[in-house]
Design a protein around this motif. Structure first.
Motif, PDB file in Angstrom:
ATOM      1  N   UNK A  89       0.817  -1.206   0.000  1.00 35.00           N
ATOM      2  CA  UNK A  89       0.000   0.000   0.000  1.00 35.00           C
ATOM      3  C   UNK A  89       0.857   1.265   0.000  1.00 35.00           C
ATOM      4  N   UNK A 133     -20.836  18.466   1.289  1.00 34.28           N
ATOM      5  CA  UNK A 133     -19.469  18.104   1.695  1.00 34.28           C
ATOM      6  C   UNK A 133     -19.233  18.162   3.193  1.00 34.28           C
ATOM      7  N   UNK A 134     -19.973  19.059   3.869  1.00 28.73           N
ATOM      8  CA  UNK A 134     -19.759  19.188   5.311  1.00 28.73           C
ATOM      9  C   UNK A 134     -20.428  18.090   6.118  1.00 28.73           C
ATOM     10  N   UNK A 174     -23.668   3.256   6.956  1.00 27.28           N
ATOM     11  CA  UNK A 174     -24.765   4.115   7.389  1.00 27.28           C
ATOM     12  C   UNK A 174     -25.399   4.787   6.168  1.00 27.28           C
ATOM     13  N   UNK A 213     -13.317  21.978 -13.075  1.00 18.60           N
ATOM     14  CA  UNK A 213     -13.030  23.247 -12.394  1.00 18.60           C
ATOM     15  C   UNK A 213     -13.121  23.005 -10.886  1.00 18.60           C
ATOM     16  N   UNK A 214     -12.481  23.889 -10.102  1.00 21.07           N
ATOM     17  CA  UNK A 214     -12.675  23.767  -8.656  1.00 21.07           C
ATOM     18  C   UNK A 214     -14.177  23.824  -8.357  1.00 21.07           C
ATOM     19  N   UNK A 271     -16.200  25.147  -6.220  1.00 21.22           N
ATOM     20  CA  UNK A 271     -16.906  26.420  -6.019  1.00 21.22           C
ATOM     21  C   UNK A 271     -17.062  27.241  -7.303  1.00 21.22           C
ATOM     22  N   UNK A 302     -16.667  16.178  -8.297  1.00 23.98           N
ATOM     23  CA  UNK A 302     -15.286  16.353  -8.764  1.00 23.98           C
ATOM     24  C   UNK A 302     -15.111  17.640  -9.552  1.00 23.98           C
ATOM     25  N   UNK A 331     -11.403  27.995   1.860  1.00 21.03           N
ATOM     26  CA  UNK A 331     -12.377  27.126   2.517  1.00 21.03           C
ATOM     27  C   UNK A 331     -13.393  26.571   1.522  1.00 21.03           C
ATOM     28  N   UNK A 332     -13.651  27.300   0.438  1.00 16.94           N
ATOM     29  CA  UNK A 332     -14.628  26.825  -0.551  1.00 16.94           C
ATOM     30  C   UNK A 332     -14.030  25.695  -1.389  1.00 16.94           C
ATOM     31  N   UNK A 333     -12.812  25.918  -1.887  1.00 18.76           N
ATOM     32  CA  UNK A 333     -12.168  24.873  -2.694  1.00 18.76           C
ATOM     33  C   UNK A 333     -11.545  23.793  -1.822  1.00 18.76           C
ATOM     34  N   UNK A 334     -11.452  24.087  -0.516  1.00 15.43           N
ATOM     35  CA  UNK A 334     -10.848  23.139   0.425  1.00 15.43           C
ATOM     36  C   UNK A 334      -9.407  22.811   0.087  1.00 15.43           C
ATOM     37  N   UNK A 360      -3.055   6.659   7.086  1.00 13.16           N
ATOM     38  CA  UNK A 360      -2.988   6.122   5.716  1.00 13.16           C
ATOM     39  C   UNK A 360      -3.920   4.943   5.508  1.00 13.16           C
ATOM     40  N   UNK A 361      -4.215   4.223   6.590  1.00 14.13           N
ATOM     41  CA  UNK A 361      -5.086   3.062   6.489  1.00 14.13           C
ATOM     42  C   UNK A 361      -6.337   3.404   5.693  1.00 14.13           C
ATOM     43  N   UNK A 362      -6.899   4.547   5.961  1.00 11.95           N
ATOM     44  CA  UNK A 362      -8.138   4.949   5.289  1.00 11.95           C
ATOM     45  C   UNK A 362      -7.923   6.106   4.319  1.00 11.95           C
ATOM     46  N   UNK A 414      -5.766  22.442  -9.166  1.00  7.02           N
ATOM     47  CA  UNK A 414      -6.576  22.434  -7.943  1.00  7.02           C
ATOM     48  C   UNK A 414      -7.743  21.456  -8.091  1.00  7.02           C
ATOM     49  N   UNK A 415      -8.148  21.221  -9.324  1.00 11.44           N
ATOM     50  CA  UNK A 415      -9.303  20.355  -9.561  1.00 11.44           C
ATOM     51  C   UNK A 415      -9.034  18.942  -9.047  1.00 11.44           C
ATOM     52  N   UNK A 416     -10.119  18.269  -8.682  1.00 12.11           N
ATOM     53  CA  UNK A 416      -9.977  16.917  -8.151  1.00 12.11           C
ATOM     54  C   UNK A 416      -9.474  15.946  -9.203  1.00 12.11           C
ATOM     55  N   UNK A 458     -10.001  18.157   3.939  1.00 12.31           N
ATOM     56  CA  UNK A 458     -11.290  17.481   4.076  1.00 12.31           C
ATOM     57  C   UNK A 458     -12.144  18.198   5.121  1.00 12.31           C
ATOM     58  N   UNK A 459     -13.401  17.803   5.177  1.00 14.24           N
ATOM     59  CA  UNK A 459     -14.265  18.305   6.252  1.00 14.24           C
ATOM     60  C   UNK A 459     -13.681  17.856   7.589  1.00 14.24           C
ATOM     61  N   UNK A 505     -13.604  -0.293   7.977  1.00 13.68           N
ATOM     62  CA  UNK A 505     -12.467   0.415   7.390  1.00 13.68           C
ATOM     63  C   UNK A 505     -11.933   1.397   8.427  1.00 13.68           C
ATOM     64  N   UNK A 526     -19.593   8.513  10.372  1.00 16.25           N
ATOM     65  CA  UNK A 526     -20.942   8.616  10.907  1.00 16.25           C
ATOM     66  C   UNK A 526     -21.295   7.492  11.853  1.00 16.25           C
ATOM     67  N   UNK A 527     -20.616   6.352  11.694  1.00 15.12           N
ATOM     68  CA  UNK A 527     -21.025   5.171  12.445  1.00 15.12           C
ATOM     69  C   UNK A 527     -19.841   4.611  13.225  1.00 15.12           C
TER      70      UNK A 527
END
Lengths: 454, 454
Positions: A184, A241-242, A284, A340-341, A343, A371, B102-105, B154-156, B182-184, B214-215, B245, B283-284
């Motif tokens: 990994x 996303x939040x 979940x 695009x980003x 936002x 994405x 914060x918008x583009x993270x 790194x595990x997740x 910057x794009x994903x 990330x959030x 996971x 979440x869980x």
């Protein structure tokens, strides 16, 4: 270019794998892109094993003949289009799944294995090959690697690059390399694996790849939400996303909704400015989907529906899957692939609408909202020169807008021939020169897909 | 090497940023690795801005002087050790967080920003910079990128490479490049970003990086499980993959447990052959942790404890965090960084025990079990030549065993000086030659950390 004497040398080592009959070569001249040039190959090699690839490369290297590698030819940027006088090297017959290692959770495959066949084979072992480009039923793992194919899974699980462990490839001079590691984590030397991914056949010919697998997916819960405008749909994407991490988050605009309805009679809400299709998986999934539904309602969705029923969910996803086919029924299509980003999506979507109006064109936009990856699809009449000219202009203007918004000229289809005119504007001249030098490190005489992708 | 006249040229452009006083340079000669060679630099540059880096590279390029870039010097493989007559180029003062979007993270930072400082700064915006190497309180983002640092996340969530969007770097000749997007998703041209990550200062000097965020993380639930043997602990690791996971899955062997107890008086179960520390988030988290606990019990854990209390969880994680410090109290340590496919972990762990016995050495092993990434740590007396010789032999044998098991000689520390003797055995001679040619594409006169990492 090489004369017939040289080709006879190659025939002696390849036999039936070598095809020079122009009629039989025709089907191998192009990928699925429109408005891209394609040359006439000198010969077609339908490799039966790695040795055939090695022999082809040694011969091509000796004679300075360009080689264009192709899988299933489902590419959308022309990267697999023939060059005049080239060898088209098809790996479609290299389609064996060599080994599924259930303990290490990897599958080692030849490059011609169809994505969906791999997914089905590992599913029998309770495992999951995640990357799911729209072409998954017909495209190959080799092609997916060469273009770093995406799909709908990327929102949560990343692109093809994120699922490859090792690559075996044949260099331009016929030598074989193995890159990467099954482990990994691996920081031994330069990352040649990630360099090969997305290189569109310009660095080496992939003859084997070890792909990573995950545990079988859980059932997904699905949300469909209609919004008055694309801007509000993107508000939902940003807000989600939040509070959740959907495994799929797809957008369809008004034009696409109408086209899908016309083809399928699904009765999607045509008063909507945009539709979001959302899926959540994991432990979940149901509650997470409900969170997404609630967020959609909060930011102004006019209709929100959620379901835990996988069959019903699949029916909704079908609407998204047929988007391109539905638009293709209306004329020739020029499919773009801009990222695009996130936002900046509202600005990009608004620009696309303005460009469509300006050039009196139908442009249907759908894509991978999480994405920032959109596929604005220009519908035009390829028999009409003015219509075609306007389609090209609109295409140029969309790419320019994408770059102005800090975007990428290709999220998942690659550069090929279609996007080559824009590449330097995106990456910069020093960077492009550096990419060319890296290509020379792999391919000193520049015979591997010259002029493409870099 | 360059004479004093040349250095005066550099002084005129760098002023106080240039240090030639040998006493002041001493602290910049080495990273934190043991048993690695370090030379005496010609000069130290403490760059104040990108211009200083550009001037340094232009000068070094003109005079053919090697340059060793360093961040905080916390590396464990000697990649930042000085070479005789080199310029040590420290980026520690380039420590500004330039922009948090914060918008583009994303966060755009200079390379000298401390990992933990970035994490703290983005947390104020409700965001999360995920990569968490053990050195996070003291190591820099530039160094993390140069070695592709890992950590417990790194595990997740993957390694540093998985969290970088763009890099701005200065080439060997002083020209500036920007890589990535910057794009994903981005498949425009060759992936220079992933080539720079893990390149240990051999290709270019990173002067800016845009990292993905990330959030904010959810609270984690924690499981501690004691097993009679390391083999049973790995059985649990393998079984957990099907049902959960974890975001963290760490292993400590008997020797490490004892060392931690001796230092902390935590009262960990010393009768255990191995301890697993597991965290689940999302979440869980609570239910997922309970699933992990149940799996541990099923495969033979003698003691399993789980808690949703973050404070209590943090106390358990502290045991793992101090593992290296606890072993360092017992003597000099030679820390290894091996990665094997997860199913091969029992064989690797068993080989380590045998090697320890054979050479009458204490080797404490801890590491990132879910990644197959182990840090067997040889405790020895550096003042005793025979002890040191046996430590080196054991190190060699562990690396050989790792390679025999299909592993990687470095999961997250890099090659540097320490692992250079093993690199070609791992990657192959053609592949290494190719890496060298790629280096030449970036650095034609080989002045950037020559002889390291490739």
């Amino acid at each position: 270019m090489a004369g017939s004497v040289h080709i006879e040398d190659l025939f002696s080592s390849l036999g039936d794998a070598l095809v020079t009959d122009p009629d039989r070569m025709l089907a191998y001249r192009r990928d699925q892109s429109l408005l891209t040039e394609a040359g006439m190959p000198l010969a077609l090699v339908r490799a039966r094993d790695t040795d055939d690839v090695v022999e082809t490369m040694k011969w091509a290297h000796r004679h300075g003949v360009p080689v264009v590698t192709r899988g299933a030819g489902t590419g959308l940027a022309g990267a697999a289009n023939a060059l005049d006088g080239c060898i088209v090297l098809s790996v479609e017959k290299l389609n064996k799944i060599l080994h599924i290692d259930t303990a290490a959770r990897t599958a080692t495959v030849q490059p011609g294995v169809i994505n969906g066949d791999l997914a089905a084979a590992v599913a029998e072992h309770g495992l999951w090959y995640v990357p799911d480009p729209g072409s998954r039923a017909i495209s190959t793992i080799g092609g997916n690697l060469a273009t770093n194919a995406g799909g709908t899974c990327c929102a949560k699980y990343g692109v093809t690059a994120d699922h490859v462990a090792r690559i075996k490839a044949v260099l331009a001079d016929g030598r074989i390399i193995h890159t990467g590691a099954v482990t990994r984590k691996n920081v031994a030397g330069l990352n040649l694996t990630q360099l090969l991914v997305g290189s569109e056949g310009t660095l080496a010919v992939i003859v084997e790849a070890t792909m990573r697998l995950r545990a079988a997916p859980t059932a997904a819960s699905t949300v469909v939400a209609a919004f008055p405008s694309t801007a509000q749909a993107i508000d939902a994407v940003l807000a989600i996303r939040d509070r959740a991490e959907p495994c799929l988050l797809e957008l369809m605009d008004r034009t696409t909704i109408a086209a899908v309805n016309e083809m399928t009679h699904m009765g999607l809400d045509e008063s909507a400015g945009a539709l979001l299709l959302i899926q959540c998986d994991g432990r979940d999934a149901g509650a997470e989907a409900q969170t997404c539904a609630a967020v959609c309602a909060e930011v102004g969705a006019t209709e929100v529906y959620d379901t835990d029923d996988p069959v019903e969910g699949e029916e909704f996803m079908q609407a998204r899957r047929v988007a391109l086919t539905a638009l293709e029924r209306q004329g020739s299509t020029l499919l773009d692939d801009l990222a695009v980003p996130i936002p900046r999506l509202p600005e990009m979507l608004s620009a696309i609408e303005q460009i469509a109006q300006k050039h009196c064109l139908v442009i249907g936009t759908f894509g991978h909202a999480a994405d920032g990856n959109l596929h604005p699809t220009i519908v035009f009449d390829a028999a009409d020169d003015d219509h075609t000219r306007r389609a090209r202009l609109a295409f140029d203007e969309m790419v320019a807008e994408c770059l102005a918004l800090g975007g990428s000229i290709s999220g998942e289809h690659g550069i090929g021939v279609l996007k080559e005119p824009y590449l330097e504007r995106m990456v910069g001249s020093v960077e492009r020169e550096l990419m060319s030098k890296v290509k020379v490190a792999f391919d000193p005489t520049s015979i591997l897909n010259p002029g493409r992708g870099i």
